[in-house]
Design an enzyme around this catalytic site. Structure first.
Site, mmCIF file in Angstrom:
data_model
loop_
_atom_site.group_PDB
_atom_site.id
_atom_site.type_symbol
_atom_site.label_atom_id
_atom_site.label_comp_id
_atom_site.label_asym_id
_atom_site.label_seq_id
_atom_site.Cartn_x
_atom_site.Cartn_y
_atom_site.Cartn_z
ATOM 1 N N LYS A 73 -21.441 9.357 -8.722
ATOM 2 C CA LYS A 73 -21.389 10.540 -8.368
ATOM 3 C C LYS A 73 -22.343 10.601 -10.183
ATOM 4 C CE LYS A 73 -18.881 12.639 -4.983
ATOM 5 N NZ LYS A 73 -17.296 13.576 -5.375
ATOM 6 N N GLU A 78 -2.825 5.710 8.918
ATOM 7 C CA GLU A 78 -2.357 6.586 9.365
ATOM 8 C C GLU A 78 -3.095 6.718 10.940
ATOM 9 O OE1 GLU A 78 -3.029 6.727 6.417
ATOM 10 O OE2 GLU A 78 -2.815 9.041 5.449
ATOM 11 N N TRP A 138 -24.924 9.072 -5.097
ATOM 12 C CA TRP A 138 -23.582 8.420 -4.710
ATOM 13 C C TRP A 138 -23.982 7.265 -4.852
ATOM 14 C CZ3 TRP A 138 -20.159 11.122 0.129
ATOM 15 C CH2 TRP A 138 -20.017 12.306 -0.695
ATOM 16 N N THR A 183 2.422 6.262 3.166
ATOM 17 C CA THR A 183 1.313 5.764 2.738
ATOM 18 C C THR A 183 1.806 4.890 1.173
ATOM 19 O OG1 THR A 183 0.658 8.087 1.926
ATOM 20 C CG2 THR A 183 -0.244 7.243 3.995
HETATM 21 P P1 ADP Z 1 -3.102 2.933 1.199
HETATM 22 O O1 ADP Z 1 -4.442 4.132 0.924
HETATM 23 O O2 ADP Z 1 -0.944 3.394 1.053
HETATM 24 O O3 ADP Z 1 -2.606 1.589 0.688
HETATM 25 P P2 ADP Z 1 -3.829 1.812 4.212
HETATM 26 O O4 ADP Z 1 -3.312 1.264 3.497
HETATM 27 O O5 ADP Z 1 -3.070 2.895 5.386
HETATM 28 O O6 ADP Z 1 -2.661 2.266 2.580
HETATM 29 O O7 ADP Z 1 -5.291 2.478 3.127
HETATM 30 C C1 ADP Z 1 -6.008 2.979 3.957
HETATM 31 C C2 ADP Z 1 -7.512 3.046 3.224
HETATM 32 O O8 ADP Z 1 -7.542 1.047 2.777
HETATM 33 C C3 ADP Z 1 -8.937 3.366 4.423
HETATM 34 O O9 ADP Z 1 -8.573 4.723 4.290
HETATM 35 C C4 ADP Z 1 -9.938 2.450 3.325
HETATM 36 O O10 ADP Z 1 -10.269 3.437 1.861
HETATM 37 C C5 ADP Z 1 -10.066 1.524 2.932
HETATM 38 N N1 ADP Z 1 -9.460 0.267 3.726
HETATM 39 C C6 ADP Z 1 -9.157 -0.365 4.561
HETATM 40 N N2 ADP Z 1 -9.659 -0.818 5.512
HETATM 41 C C7 ADP Z 1 -10.813 -1.516 4.333
HETATM 42 C C8 ADP Z 1 -12.098 -2.620 4.648
HETATM 43 N N3 ADP Z 1 -12.158 -3.567 5.486
HETATM 44 N N4 ADP Z 1 -13.531 -2.041 3.346
HETATM 45 C C9 ADP Z 1 -12.877 -0.939 2.994
HETATM 46 N N5 ADP Z 1 -11.863 -0.198 3.210
HETATM 47 C C10 ADP Z 1 -10.765 -0.560 3.373
#
Ligand code: ADP
Length: 549
Positions: free
Chosen positions: A446, A334, A451, A190
């Site tokens: 918040k 993940e 929210w 990540t």
């Molecule tokens: P990192 O956290 O390392 O940037 P990821 O690419 O795994 O890695 O990111 C996952 C996160 O990206 C998700 O938990 C979410 O918060 C956000 N995310 C992914 N796709 C979307 C989407 N279509 N809309 C909003 N948030 C998104």
């Protein structure tokens, strides 16, 4: 054996090598086209990739790699990277992709945490790897992914190996081994916006199941007739599984190398007749800017998956005007990464266009293999009414159970429903199961106990014709704890006042949710995966309202 309890089907483990051998046998001459780092457009095909992957598997074993060892890559989307994917996993090694855009110290930390034995990297990353090498004591071999002609005459890396020479020294007489499908296949970290990055270690089983699901008609709908260009890098959650799905359906793959600017992408879309692509929103903004400014059109590009962060509705509309249907998707490292995609159901066919758009702007419905739910702080499920926002949890055979090198499980017990992975996202679910992300839990604003969704406020700002990109962060407020602060980058040559931008929110959102102030910036910061870096913005603007008084 004769027990009626058991089926009488062949016991064949779901192995990544089976995807490649399938493509090599049944789509042998289907092309794999790469814009290589050396600058040329290279043409290969599935049969060739499979032959070369076998030679590479032999070479890696000859270098002393043993089952389970990690082979790191610092590389762009090219055929050689694809060969490394299959050669490593197929021979029971673990393909560990690393994002070259991370800070050098982060790259070294990740390579050391993974204990990579071999590091394969692209030509333009040689200076970076030379700089990093003293911090990578456990890497035994450095492999430059190029041919002899492009090898440096001298290098700070001792015993630097040439990729093409390694392959040329092998005969390719290698049978893909058969082993337990639960064995590790690849490792992705990540981006570690808080604390150290964490490794998600995928298995052969999880990867093959994910590849099947991704290809389904209500997911990415990939078929042999498609020409797929993964614009999402192969170091970002395995290009969302597309290198595996492409082999599974046996389609043509176009790999754009390091050039992801609008002009270079457009050129490949047209010359290679790309039909389908996938990437993060910022990438499409760049492409659309180019297409618009040059008055171009897409002749074959019809579908794209956009995810990684919320796709602004204005971007969806822009692509649709050019005949490209946007499939909004949600996922995370993940989760291999696919969790949900926005696809309409038959009952939505008669809805007015605006209603359909509203559904397609959500992050969509879970695909089979993943289950999702929203829960409160006590991990109790919340109603699916499209209103209650809660912590989004997920489970399934391609969802993480435990991070690499960590003993504690991140899973939480959802009341009466067993263990689920807490995604860190906040979302609503509607009665049809359409999920909408309102925020990452750390980005929620918040305000006086209520929210406010930063994503919703950003999407509204980005619908304003003068705005190129917008970010909303929580700013400390003496009365309300936090209030939304809007940061905008305007389009070149455009202008708009603070007051005009704030009044743009009227009628689009409850008055109390309107941002308190607007800051015009030259550029918004992005993470190494192309997402808005809210962490940087929060650090810089947290006290903005207090300072302003
Ligand atoms: P990192 O956290 O390392 O940037 P990821 O690419 O795994 O890695 O990111 C996952 C996160 O990206 C998700 O938990 C979410 O918060 C956000 N995310 C992914 N796709 C979307 C989407 N279509 N809309 C909003 N948030 C998104």
């Amino acid at each position: 054996m004769n027990s009626p309890l058991y089926g009488r089907m062949m016991q064949m483990p779901l192995l990544i090598s089976s995807l490649l051998t399938h493509a090599a046998r049944h789509a042998a001459d289907t092309e794999i086209v790469s814009r290589r780092v050396e600058g040329d457009i290279h043409r290969s095909n599935w049969a060739r990739v499979e032959q070369r992957a076998r030679r590479l598997a032999q070479a890696l074993r000859r270098l002393g790699c043993e089952s389970g060892d990690r082979v790191g890559t610092l590389a762009w989307n090219t055929d050689r990277h694809l060969e490394i994917y299959y050669a490593t996993s197929g021979s029971q090694l673990v393909c560990h992709t690393i994002n070259p855009r991370l800070f050098p110290q982060q790259i070294a930390w990740i390579a050391n945490d993974a204990a990579d034995e071999v590091l394969c990297f692209d030509l333009n990353l040689l200076p970076l790897v030379e700089q990093l090498a003293p911090q990578l004591p456990q890497v035994r071999h450095f492999v430059l992914m190029t041919d002899r002609a492009h090898m440096p005459t001298q290098s700070a890396l001792p015993g630097l190996l040439c990729y093409e020479e390694l392959l040329a020294a092998e005969d390719g007489h290698y049978a893909w081994p058969v082993f337990d499908e639960q064995c590790a296949s690849s490792l992705c970290y990540t981006s570690g916006t808080t604390g150290h990055p964490k490794g998600a270690l995928y298995s052969h089983r999880s990867t093959v199941l994910h590849a099947y699901a991704a290809a389904l008609p209500d997911a990415m709908a990939c078929s042999a007739s498609d020409v797929v260009l993964p614009a999402v890098p192969m170091f970002h959650v395995n290009a969302w599984g597309l290198p595996y799905t492409a082999a599974l359906v046996g389609c043509k793959l176009v790999l754009p190398g390091p050039k992801l600017d609008g002009a270079s992408l457009y050129e490949l879309f047209e010359s290679e007749k790309v039909t389908f692509s996938a990437g993060v929103p910022t990438l499409w903004m760049g492409l659309m800017e180019h297409v618009r400014s040059q008055s171009l059109e897409f002749s074959t590009f019809r579908r794209t998956v956009i995810g990684g962060s919320a796709c602004p509705p204005a971007l969806m509309r822009a692509l649709e005007e050019y005949g490209v249907h946007v499939i909004h998707a949600w996922g995370m490292t993940e989760m291999s990464p696919l969790g949900s995609l926005a696809r309409l159901q038959p009952k939505h066919a008669a809805l007015p266009a605006a209603e359909k758009h509203r559904l397609l702007e959500k992050q969509g419905k879970a695909i089979y293999g993943v289950d999702i739910d929203v829960v409160n702080d006590a991990h109790e499920p919340l109603p699916w009414d499209g209103e209650h926002a809660g912590h989004l949890v997920a489970r399934g055979p391609w969802v993480i159970e435990r991070y690499w090198n960590e003993d504690d499980s991140p899973l939480v017990d959802v009341k009466g429903r067993g263990a689920w992975f807490p995604t860190g996202d906040v979302a609503t679910m509607d009665p049809d199961g359409f999920m909408q992300i309102t925020d990452r839990s750390k980005d929620v604003i918040k305000s006086g106990g209520e929210w406010i969704s930063s994503i919703e406020l950003e999407c509204i700002a980005m619908a304003h014709p003068a705005v190129k990109e917008a970010a909303v962060v929580a700013a400390t407020h003496p009365t309300w704890d936090e209030r939304p602060l809007l940061l905008v980058q305007l389009k070149a040559g455009a202008s708009v006042t603070r007051e005009a931008l704030l009044s743009f929110y009227k009628g689009r959102i409850a008055h109390w949710q309107t941002p308190d102030d607007v800051v015009f910036v030259d550029e918004l910061p992005h993470t190494a995966t192309g997402k808005l870096s809210k962490l940087t913005l929060r650090a810089k603007y947290k006290d903005w309202l207090v300072r302003k008084g």
